[in-house]
Design a protein around this motif. Structure first.
Motif, PDB file in Angstrom:
ATOM      1  N   THR A  29       0.949  -1.309   0.105  1.00 27.67           N
ATOM      2  CA  THR A  29      -0.090  -0.684   0.214  1.00 27.67           C
ATOM      3  C   THR A  29       1.413   1.071  -0.301  1.00 27.67           C
ATOM      4  OG1 THR A  29      -0.253   0.439   2.593  1.00 27.67           O
ATOM      5  CG2 THR A  29      -1.714  -1.683   1.770  1.00 27.67           C
ATOM      6  N   GLN A  30       0.202   2.407  -0.351  1.00 29.39           N
ATOM      7  CA  GLN A  30       0.387   3.470  -0.521  1.00 29.39           C
ATOM      8  C   GLN A  30       1.252   4.208   1.353  1.00 29.39           C
ATOM      9  OE1 GLN A  30       2.323   5.364  -2.735  1.00 29.39           O
ATOM     10  NE2 GLN A  30       3.622   6.799  -1.887  1.00 29.39           N
ATOM     11  N   ASP A  31       0.615   3.021   2.080  1.00 29.02           N
ATOM     12  CA  ASP A  31       1.214   3.819   3.525  1.00 29.02           C
ATOM     13  C   ASP A  31       2.464   3.221   4.019  1.00 29.02           C
ATOM     14  OD1 ASP A  31      -2.045   5.093   3.487  1.00 29.02           O
ATOM     15  OD2 ASP A  31      -2.564   3.332   5.042  1.00 29.02           O
ATOM     16  N   ILE A  53       4.976   2.662   1.812  1.00 31.37           N
ATOM     17  CA  ILE A  53       6.114   3.561   0.972  1.00 31.37           C
ATOM     18  C   ILE A  53       5.937   4.549   1.380  1.00 31.37           C
ATOM     19  CG2 ILE A  53       6.568   4.970  -1.207  1.00 31.37           C
ATOM     20  CD1 ILE A  53       4.898   2.180  -2.033  1.00 31.37           C
ATOM     21  N   THR A  54       4.845   5.319   1.993  1.00 35.68           N
ATOM     22  CA  THR A  54       5.525   6.718   3.209  1.00 35.68           C
ATOM     23  C   THR A  54       5.324   6.368   4.146  1.00 35.68           C
ATOM     24  OG1 THR A  54       3.140   7.321   1.755  1.00 35.68           O
ATOM     25  CG2 THR A  54       3.797   8.828   4.069  1.00 35.68           C
ATOM     26  N   GLN A  91       9.701   5.814   2.544  1.00 33.77           N
ATOM     27  CA  GLN A  91      10.408   7.871   2.264  1.00 33.77           C
ATOM     28  C   GLN A  91      10.896   7.979   3.207  1.00 33.77           C
ATOM     29  OE1 GLN A  91       6.922   9.433   1.433  1.00 33.77           O
ATOM     30  NE2 GLN A  91       6.319   8.663  -0.747  1.00 33.77           N
ATOM     31  N   ALA A  99       8.833   4.679  -6.669  1.00 32.64           N
ATOM     32  CA  ALA A  99       7.748   4.435  -5.767  1.00 32.64           C
ATOM     33  C   ALA A  99       7.365   5.680  -4.705  1.00 32.64           C
ATOM     34  CB  ALA A  99       8.107   3.636  -4.974  1.00 32.64           C
ATOM     35  N   CYS A 100       8.625   6.284  -4.112  1.00 33.05           N
ATOM     36  CA  CYS A 100       8.687   7.202  -2.844  1.00 33.05           C
ATOM     37  C   CYS A 100       8.583   8.652  -3.796  1.00 33.05           C
ATOM     38  CB  CYS A 100      10.040   6.689  -1.815  1.00 33.05           C
ATOM     39  SG  CYS A 100      10.319   5.729  -1.489  1.00 33.05           S
TER      40      CYS A 100
END
Length: 173
Positions: A2-4, A6-7, A11, A41-42
């Protein structure tokens, strides 16, 4: 992934790497292609680290500890949550960061230690569950290597008897 995730995890690591605040070598210890996919992705593609010479030197120094990093990688691989995107890459990054001289969360440039604990819960949930006493992660990993019969010295017969107890465990204050 999920983007979560990655964040929350990637990141801070990539940002810290780019600003020179990690203990990681060139490309986070990954292949250039792997690093580029993660940087993209980041949202940090086409950004370059502040001090390439230091990163190259760090990579040369890490090669001297390749066996140790391989043992850490095998340990982490044994606990990797199947099918996690960038999970194999996280194993490499964590193994490289364990060679740094600070707490693991600082060597990764994570904003705080609980974020690293969350990272372990996401990528290595069974390993996270083993750390029932909230031992500091780098020490916990080396303790696991020791218990596997590695060449890592466990200095006390039990943690409660060890003079470094306060260094290993986060004591509620």
């Amino acid at each position: 992934m999920t983007q979560d995730a990655i964040t929350a995890y990637w990141q801070p690591i990539v940002s810290g790497y780019l600003s020179g605040h990690t203990a990681l070598p060139l490309s986070l210890g990954l292949t250039e292609a792997e690093y580029q996919v993660i940087a993209e992705a980041c949202g940090m593609v086409d950004m370059f680290p502040a001090d390439l010479q230091s990163l190259q030197l760090r990579g040369e120094l890490l090669r001297l500890r390749r066996d140790e990093m391989n043992e850490l990688s095998r340990l982490l691989h044994d606990y990797l949550q199947p099918q996690t995107q960038f999970g194999v890459q996280m194993i490499t990054v964590l193994s490289c960061a364990c060679m740094g001289g600070q707490h693991l969360w600082r060597d990764l440039a994570m904003p705080e230690r609980p974020r690293l604990t969350d990272l372990f819960g996401y990528y290595f949930p069974a390993l996270r569950q083993l750390n029932v006493n909230n031992m500091r992660w780098k020490r916990f990993l080396y303790r696991q290597l020791c218990e596997r019969g590695g060449d890592y010295v466990c200095r006390a017969p039990s943690c409660g008897e060890c003079s470094s107890y306060g260094e290993c465990f986060e004591v509620a204050g």
